[in-house]
Each structure stands twice: as C-alpha cells, then as structure tokens.
Design a protein around this motif. Structure first.
Motif, PDB file in Angstrom:
ATOM      1  N   GLU A 187      41.885  41.167  44.347  1.00  0.00           N
ATOM      2  CA  GLU A 187      41.563  41.652  43.011  1.00  0.00           C
ATOM      3  C   GLU A 187      40.571  42.807  43.097  1.00  0.00           C
ATOM      4  O   GLU A 187      39.907  42.995  44.113  1.00  0.00           O
ATOM      5  CB  GLU A 187      40.937  40.522  42.170  1.00  0.00           C
ATOM      6  N   ARG A 211      42.216  37.739  33.292  1.00  0.00           N
ATOM      7  CA  ARG A 211      40.900  37.295  32.791  1.00  0.00           C
ATOM      8  C   ARG A 211      39.985  38.484  32.569  1.00  0.00           C
ATOM      9  O   ARG A 211      39.196  38.515  31.637  1.00  0.00           O
ATOM     10  CB  ARG A 211      40.232  36.361  33.804  1.00  0.00           C
ATOM     11  N   LEU A 264      32.870  36.990  37.242  1.00  0.00           N
ATOM     12  CA  LEU A 264      33.822  35.937  37.607  1.00  0.00           C
ATOM     13  C   LEU A 264      33.501  35.410  39.012  1.00  0.00           C
ATOM     14  O   LEU A 264      33.506  34.199  39.259  1.00  0.00           O
ATOM     15  CB  LEU A 264      35.231  36.535  37.574  1.00  0.00           C
ATOM     16  N   ASP A 273      43.198  36.522  37.804  1.00  0.00           N
ATOM     17  CA  ASP A 273      41.862  37.086  37.540  1.00  0.00           C
ATOM     18  C   ASP A 273      41.981  38.461  36.885  1.00  0.00           C
ATOM     19  O   ASP A 273      41.102  38.852  36.115  1.00  0.00           O
ATOM     20  CB  ASP A 273      41.052  37.211  38.842  1.00  0.00           C
TER      21      ASP A 273
END
Ligand code: TYD
Length: 229
Positions: free
Chosen positions: A18, A111, A192, A108
């Motif tokens: 990510e 998110r 996160l 993610d």
C-alpha cells in the motif's frame, strides 16, 4: 530423522502493498515475488483494482475520468465489487493451494482513499469489509511511505515516459487531485499503520529501489521464518 521447523515449506501467506501515488509499489511487489520464488515458493502476483477478468473490466471503468463514479460511496462500492470477485476467483483459491499471494493495493486503499481522505464513514467501510473480505485479511501489509511531492513528480515522469509522442497526457482519476488530498492520503496510511502495527510495516520509499527491496525481503523472511537467500 524429522525435518526441523526451519526446513518445512511455510504455509502460503497473503501480503499486500500500500501507499500513495508514485511510491514504487509495483516495482517492490515484483522484487518480493522474485525473492520468494527463488526461495522455492509459489507466488501469485496480483493487483487492485483488478486481478480477475471481471475486476479488470471494472478497473477500466473506475479509473476512466469520463465515466468514473464520483462519490466516495459509489467508488467504495465499485472497489468492493471488484474485490469480491478478485477474492473468489484469484486470492482464495491461491491461498487454498498454499500459494503466496502478493497484491498491489487492497482494502487499506479503500479505507484511506475513500475513507480517511474521501470522507466516507469508517463504520460503513468496516461493514463492507466484513461482508466481502471476511477472514481473508492480509497477514502482512507493506506500507511504502513517501512525501507526496516526490511521489507525484515520479508518477508524472512515469506517465511521460509511457506516452507515445504527441499523445494526450492525463493523470487518471485518482492521481489527478491536488497536493492536499495526497497529503491526507499519506496521513491516513500512517494513522492506519499506527492503529495496526502488528499487520502494517512502514518502509521509507524515498531510498534506493534495491536497498528498499533488500529491506522488505529481510522483514518478510524474518517474519515468516524463511531461509534468507
Ligand atoms: P493504479 O494505476 O493501480 O495506481 P498506483 O500505481 O498508484 O497503484 O490506480 C489505482 C488508483 O485507484 C489509485 O489512484 C488508488 C485508487 N484506489 C482507490 O481509490 N481505492 C481503492 O480501494 C483502490 C484499490 C485503489
């Protein structure tokens, strides 16, 4: 004589990459695949949005500025529709046959892009995630962290090199936003990672490509107890 635990082929793992734009995820995911294969493991290399035939079709729509969904909710639903099929057709079958699955972006990204930076309610995203991803959560997420000014300049260079002379250059829907949005993305990913330190490992994406690839390999081989090569 029984095999020592060091020589047993480890169970397939689900690892995601990510980060914001231009952080080098695709390059690093490819480096890790080479290292894992050299260690004798079977690797499925995939990406999101996309990965399965249906999800790749959706990808073309989602990333096309002329037809892409505009609200963060419509975007999240589209990413999760693609993800549901990707999980059914590629990810779960690969894990079930003990393969290592490396995925360039996963939940993610939703998110952070649609949630933290886009303003979509995290509870709604949580419900979608439970429904679609369920127990198939990544064992490890490699977060490539980079100043968005540097990342966007890299993404620009990549577009220019890939374009044919005279072609119309345009950032895709999600790259084409202003710097402040990209700063929110970076902050969102870091927040996160702070909330799930056992799953998400942060790496400095500013450093040299091969040095970074080594660092990631050391982390992965230590975490999953692979023989270092
Ligand atoms: P891609 O060309 O794969 O970009 P990158 O090389 O940066 O990974 O395009 C994917 C774009 O879609 C990227 O801008 C991030 C965005 N995205 C979301 O907004 N939500 C998501 O859930 C996913 C998977 C991607």
């Amino acid at each position: 004589m029984t095999e020592s635990s060091d020589t047993v082929t480890p169970r397939g793992q689900f690892i995601t990459f990510e980060g914001g734009e231009g952080t080098g995820k695709s390059t690093q995911v490819a480096h890790l695949a080479v290292r894992l294969r050299a260690a004798g493991l079977t690797v499925t290399l995939t990406r999101e949005p996309g990965g399965s035939a249906f999800a790749e079709r959706l990808r073309a729509i989602i990333l096309d500025q002329t037809v892409a969904p505009t609200s963060p909710l419509a975007q999240a639903l589209s990413f999760y529709a693609a993800r549901a099929d990707h999980l059914d057709v590629i990810i779960r079958p690969a894990l079930a046959t003990n393969q290592w699955v490396l995925c360039d972006r996963f939940a993610d990204s939703t998110r952070v892009y649609q949630g933290a930076a886009g303003g979509l309610d995290q509870a709604a995203l949580g419900a979608l995630d439970t429904l679609v991803v369920g127990d198939t959560q990544p064992a490890l997420t490699i977060l490539l962290d980079l100043d968005p000014k540097v990342g966007l300049a890299r993404a620009d260079r990549r577009r220019q090199t890939a374009a044919t002379p005279g072609a119309f250059l345009r950032a895709d829907t999600f790259e084409g936003r202003h710097l402040e949005f990209h700063q929110r993305l970076r902050d969102g990913f870091l927040a996160l990672a702070k909330s799930e330190p056992h799953r998400i490992a942060i790496f400095d994406a500013f450093q040299n490509e091969l040095v970074l690839a080594d660092q990631i390999w050391r982390h992965v081989s230590a975490r999953f107890r692979l023989a270092a090569s």
